[in-house]
Design a protein around this motif. Structure first.
Motif, PDB file in Angstrom:
ATOM      1  N   ALA A  25      17.212  45.308   8.237  1.00  0.00           N
ATOM      2  CA  ALA A  25      16.423  45.616   9.530  1.00  0.00           C
ATOM      3  C   ALA A  25      15.278  44.661   9.677  1.00  0.00           C
ATOM      4  CB  ALA A  25      16.004  46.987   9.479  1.00  0.00           C
ATOM      5  N   MET A  26      14.527  44.352   8.540  1.00  0.00           N
ATOM      6  CA  MET A  26      13.355  43.499   8.724  1.00  0.00           C
ATOM      7  C   MET A  26      13.663  41.974   9.138  1.00  0.00           C
ATOM      8  SD  MET A  26      10.471  44.947   5.982  1.00  0.00           S
ATOM      9  CE  MET A  26      11.364  44.839   4.556  1.00  0.00           C
ATOM     10  N   GLU A  27      14.845  41.544   8.543  1.00  0.00           N
ATOM     11  CA  GLU A  27      15.214  40.341   9.037  1.00  0.00           C
ATOM     12  C   GLU A  27      15.540  40.174  10.445  1.00  0.00           C
ATOM     13  OE1 GLU A  27      16.642  38.585   4.700  1.00  0.00           O
ATOM     14  OE2 GLU A  27      17.944  39.821   5.831  1.00  0.00           O
ATOM     15  N   ALA A  28      16.649  41.301  10.850  1.00  0.00           N
ATOM     16  CA  ALA A  28      17.023  41.144  12.101  1.00  0.00           C
ATOM     17  C   ALA A  28      15.794  41.706  13.130  1.00  0.00           C
ATOM     18  CB  ALA A  28      17.828  42.564  12.157  1.00  0.00           C
ATOM     19  N   ALA A  29      14.543  42.179  12.632  1.00  0.00           N
ATOM     20  CA  ALA A  29      13.634  42.348  13.652  1.00  0.00           C
ATOM     21  C   ALA A  29      12.862  41.050  13.689  1.00  0.00           C
ATOM     22  CB  ALA A  29      12.660  43.518  13.027  1.00  0.00           C
ATOM     23  N   HIS A  30      12.800  40.166  12.701  1.00  0.00           N
ATOM     24  CA  HIS A  30      12.181  39.010  12.714  1.00  0.00           C
ATOM     25  C   HIS A  30      12.963  38.064  13.869  1.00  0.00           C
ATOM     26  CE1 HIS A  30      10.523  35.484  10.348  1.00  0.00           C
ATOM     27  NE2 HIS A  30      10.005  35.454  11.516  1.00  0.00           N
ATOM     28  N   ALA A  31      14.320  38.160  13.726  1.00  0.00           N
ATOM     29  CA  ALA A  31      15.187  37.403  14.678  1.00  0.00           C
ATOM     30  C   ALA A  31      14.813  37.878  16.088  1.00  0.00           C
ATOM     31  CB  ALA A  31      16.683  37.523  14.291  1.00  0.00           C
ATOM     32  N   LEU A  32      14.763  39.284  16.186  1.00  0.00           N
ATOM     33  CA  LEU A  32      14.367  39.584  17.782  1.00  0.00           C
ATOM     34  C   LEU A  32      12.960  39.463  18.193  1.00  0.00           C
ATOM     35  CD1 LEU A  32      15.182  41.531  20.021  1.00  0.00           C
ATOM     36  CD2 LEU A  32      14.051  43.163  18.923  1.00  0.00           C
ATOM     37  N   LEU A  33      12.028  39.184  17.135  1.00  0.00           N
ATOM     38  CA  LEU A  33      10.655  38.744  17.300  1.00  0.00           C
ATOM     39  C   LEU A  33      10.775  37.394  17.779  1.00  0.00           C
ATOM     40  CD1 LEU A  33       7.608  38.768  17.411  1.00  0.00           C
ATOM     41  CD2 LEU A  33       7.643  38.423  15.035  1.00  0.00           C
ATOM     42  N   ARG A  34      11.476  36.436  17.265  1.00  0.00           N
ATOM     43  CA  ARG A  34      11.768  35.015  17.504  1.00  0.00           C
ATOM     44  C   ARG A  34      12.272  34.874  18.813  1.00  0.00           C
ATOM     45  NH1 ARG A  34      13.540  34.669  12.161  1.00  0.00           N
ATOM     46  NH2 ARG A  34      15.407  34.007  13.200  1.00  0.00           N
ATOM     47  N   SER A  35      13.199  35.717  19.172  1.00  0.00           N
ATOM     48  CA  SER A  35      13.901  35.725  20.289  1.00  0.00           C
ATOM     49  C   SER A  35      13.087  35.950  21.375  1.00  0.00           C
ATOM     50  CB  SER A  35      15.224  36.588  20.382  1.00  0.00           C
ATOM     51  OG  SER A  35      15.813  36.978  21.637  1.00  0.00           O
ATOM     52  N   GLY A  36      12.298  37.045  21.377  1.00  0.00           N
ATOM     53  CA  GLY A  36      11.193  37.468  22.469  1.00  0.00           C
ATOM     54  C   GLY A  36      10.095  36.338  22.556  1.00  0.00           C
TER      55      GLY A  36
END
Length: 151
Positions: A42-53
């Motif tokens: 989940a933390m890696e996925a959240a990091h990807a979402l952060l980069r996306s935003g």
């Protein structure tokens, strides 16, 4: 339903519970698994979402925004670890920081009301929407379970 889909349901539910979509704000996929087929935490996925935003922000702001969010997430992780929180609780706290930052980046990129209260409302709305998505996912899987039990 095939085994792959059954294996994906817990991952999907966890992602939705934590406010993580399958696509970022810029349309990039946030996969359930890495290239080796291992679950993407989940933390890696959240990091990807952060980069996306953050990718929607002006370039000169985006990198600093990511660094600040990651620093805040690291502080939360350290504090939670020092407090003796369980690894699942630590992951949820860190993920929440990153998802919140991603949502805030999206709001800032839109250039509308970026007051602290508007950013907080956007984050809360994001989590409420995630809860609805998760509920819909569970409701969609229940008819199959009910049919199997009655057979």
């Amino acid at each position: 339903m095939d085994t792959k889909c059954n294996d994906d349901l817990p991952l999907l539910a966890e992602r939705l519970r934590l406010g993580l979509p399958l696509r970022g704000f810029d349309g990039r996929e946030i996969p359930l698994r890495d290239e080796a087929g291992e679950d993407l935490c989940a933390m890696e996925a959240a990091h990807a979402l952060l980069r996306s935003g953050a990718s929607l922000l002006p370039t000169e702001i985006a990198e600093a925004f990511i660094v600040t969010a990651l620093s805040r997430a690291r502080s939360v992780e350290v504090a939670a670890t020092a407090a003796g929180d369980a690894s699942t609780v630590i992951a949820a706290k860190v993920t929440a920081v990153l998802v919140s930052a991603a949502v805030r980046a999206l709001v800032m990129a839109r250039g509308s009301d970026i007051s602290p209260s508007a950013l907080n409302r956007a984050t809360l709305s994001w989590y409420e929407l995630s809860q609805l998505r998760r509920r819909e996912l569970f409701m969609a899987t229940r008819p199959d379970e009910d049919m199997r039990r009655s057979a």
